[in-house]
Design an enzyme around this catalytic site. Structure first.
Site, PDB file in Angstrom:
ATOM      1  N   ASP A 145      -0.414 -39.056 -46.206  1.00  0.00           N
ATOM      2  CA  ASP A 145      -0.387 -40.884 -45.739  1.00  0.00           C
ATOM      3  C   ASP A 145      -1.630 -41.185 -46.677  1.00  0.00           C
ATOM      4  O   ASP A 145      -2.113 -42.613 -46.488  1.00  0.00           O
ATOM      5  CB  ASP A 145      -1.167 -40.529 -44.008  1.00  0.00           C
TER       6      ASP A 145
ATOM      7  N   HIS B 106       3.956 -46.631 -40.820  1.00  0.00           N
ATOM      8  CA  HIS B 106       4.711 -46.201 -42.103  1.00  0.00           C
ATOM      9  C   HIS B 106       5.721 -46.237 -42.044  1.00  0.00           C
ATOM     10  O   HIS B 106       6.594 -45.846 -40.473  1.00  0.00           O
ATOM     11  CB  HIS B 106       4.245 -44.019 -41.652  1.00  0.00           C
TER      12      HIS B 106
HETATM   13  O1  DAV Z   1       8.327 -42.920 -35.900  1.00  0.00           O
HETATM   14  O2  DAV Z   1       6.421 -42.652 -35.412  1.00  0.00           O
HETATM   15  C1  DAV Z   1       6.355 -41.490 -37.979  1.00  0.00           C
HETATM   16  C2  DAV Z   1       5.874 -41.884 -39.179  1.00  0.00           C
HETATM   17  C3  DAV Z   1       4.592 -40.653 -39.619  1.00  0.00           C
HETATM   18  N1  DAV Z   1       4.052 -40.943 -41.172  1.00  0.00           N
HETATM   19  C4  DAV Z   1       6.898 -42.484 -36.040  1.00  0.00           C
HETATM   20  C5  DAV Z   1       6.550 -43.138 -37.218  1.00  0.00           C
END
Ligand code: DAV
Length: 368
Positions: A107, A244
């Site tokens: 992240d 993300h």
């Molecule tokens: O689908 O909650 C999570 C991504 C975490 N880096 C989701 C995205």
């Protein structure tokens, strides 16, 4: 082995990696950025404070075992140094009851070529997280005279950076999806904002998700920063909480990407992939109906896999459908038990960041 920082994509053979740690992780108090993310029915609503030692120990056991799997394959693994996440933090503009943690290095740190860049981040609770990686980045800087240690402009994250009242109390999921389809996200455009986990590296091309954690000014900053790259913005309108890109769009090897079927890349954004012979395959359903308790992420962490080389992928051990799919796509799957670590910030891609992958900067999209 002498430290060299070099990584241009998500799939070339991995030789050196950072794996996060769960120590001291906190559930931070609500703040403007997180109000938009925590669903009204979430078990995290209204919670904050340090996570239990038992849950930290279980997550660390899985993180350590994952690190060991990679070490046994000859990959060098480094770990960050946690700060005191429980301490209240402040800037001249705001105060926040705690920080978050340092389980998901993906992240925060973006490695492109010989540069490791600290993202601006977009949550107040994550403002100081880069400090956990400074001991490693400083060491790489000393050991590799070619390494570039960079930090994107620290954002102010005051009230002007967020839309006030973005989330009304009883907003339906349909209303939220309409907002997301309209590219109406929680952040404003007063300053560049991005989390490193919104960026996927495909050699000369970087694909960046525009959503809750990355705004257009953040993407523009990346474009001006990476002058030898082509930086593309992507949107996935089916995601009610676009945070993300790495549980939505997963490149496995040159020419092959898994796409979350609930967050399909719209046709008008598929052109560049089609023109260059890339296949976008619907990802298999997750094996679980629910994420584990006190987890920020969705069940689609099933897609958050770590590619070790174009023939080998680490997949969470209980994700049987994903394992089966990737096996049928002709790759070796290494099952890694990891669900105890999910609540600390994600799965196998989130929990790592590249230091060294073999290979150079290739052009996988000659037809733009
Ligand atoms: O689908 O909650 C999570 C991504 C975490 N880096 C989701 C995205």
């Amino acid at each position: 082995m002498k430290t060299v920082v070099n990584s241009w994509n998500e799939w070339d053979p991995l030789k050196h990696v950072i794996v996060g740690v769960a120590d001291g992780c906190c559930i931070p108090p609500s703040e403007p950025a997180s109000e938009a993310k925590i669903p009204a029915d979430s078990d995290m609503l209204g919670m904050h404070g340090p996570r239990t030692q038992d849950s930290v120990d279980k997550a660390n056991a899985q993180l350590d075992a994952f690190a060991e799997i990679m070490r046994k394959r000859g990959i060098v693994v480094d770990r960050p140094t946690p700060i005191d996440f429980s301490k209240p933090i402040a800037t001249p503009d705001w105060e926040n009851g705690s920080s978050f943690g340092c389980m998901p290095p993906r992240d925060v740190i973006l490695t492109v070529g010989s540069e490791m860049l600290e993202a601006t981040m977009s949550y107040r609770s994550r403002w100081f997280e880069y400090l956990c990686y400074r001991p490693l980045l400083s060491r790489y800087y000393d050991e590799d005279s070619n390494m570039r240690m960079e930090s994107a402009p620290k954002p102010r994250l005051n009230d002007a950076s967020f839309k006030s009242g973005y989330l009304s109390e009883n907003i339906t999921i349909q209303a939220r999806l309409a907002m997301v389809a309209d590219k109406n996200f929680v952040t404003t455009e007063v300053e560049p904002l991005f989390d490193a986990a919104d960026v996927l590296r495909f050699g000369r091309d970087l694909f960046v998700q525009h959503g809750f954690t990355t705004n257009l000014k953040g993407i523009d900053w990346l474009r001006r920063h990476y002058r030898d790259h082509r930086v593309h913005a992507l949107n996935f309108p089916g995601d009610p909480y676009p945070i993300h890109i790495d549980a939505t769009f997963t490149p496995l090897r040159p020419g092959l990407i898994l796409n979350n079927p609930e967050r399909a890349l719209p046709n008008d954004q598929q052109g560049i992939f089609k023109k260059n012979g890339w296949e976008i395959v619907e990802a298999a359903r997750p094996a679980h109906n629910q994420p584990p308790p006190l987890c920020y992420s969705s069940v689609w962490l099933s897609m958050n896999v770590l590619v070790l080389d174009p023939k080998t992928v680490c997949v969470e051990a209980s994700e049987v459908h994903t394992i089966d799919q990737i096996d049928k796509l002709g790759m070796e799957v290494i099952p890694v038990p990891f669900r105890d670590a999910y609540p600390f910030g994600g799965a196998l891609h989130c929990a790592t960041t590249d230091v060294y992958r073999e290979g150079r900067c290739e052009d996988y999209f000659p037809h733009q």
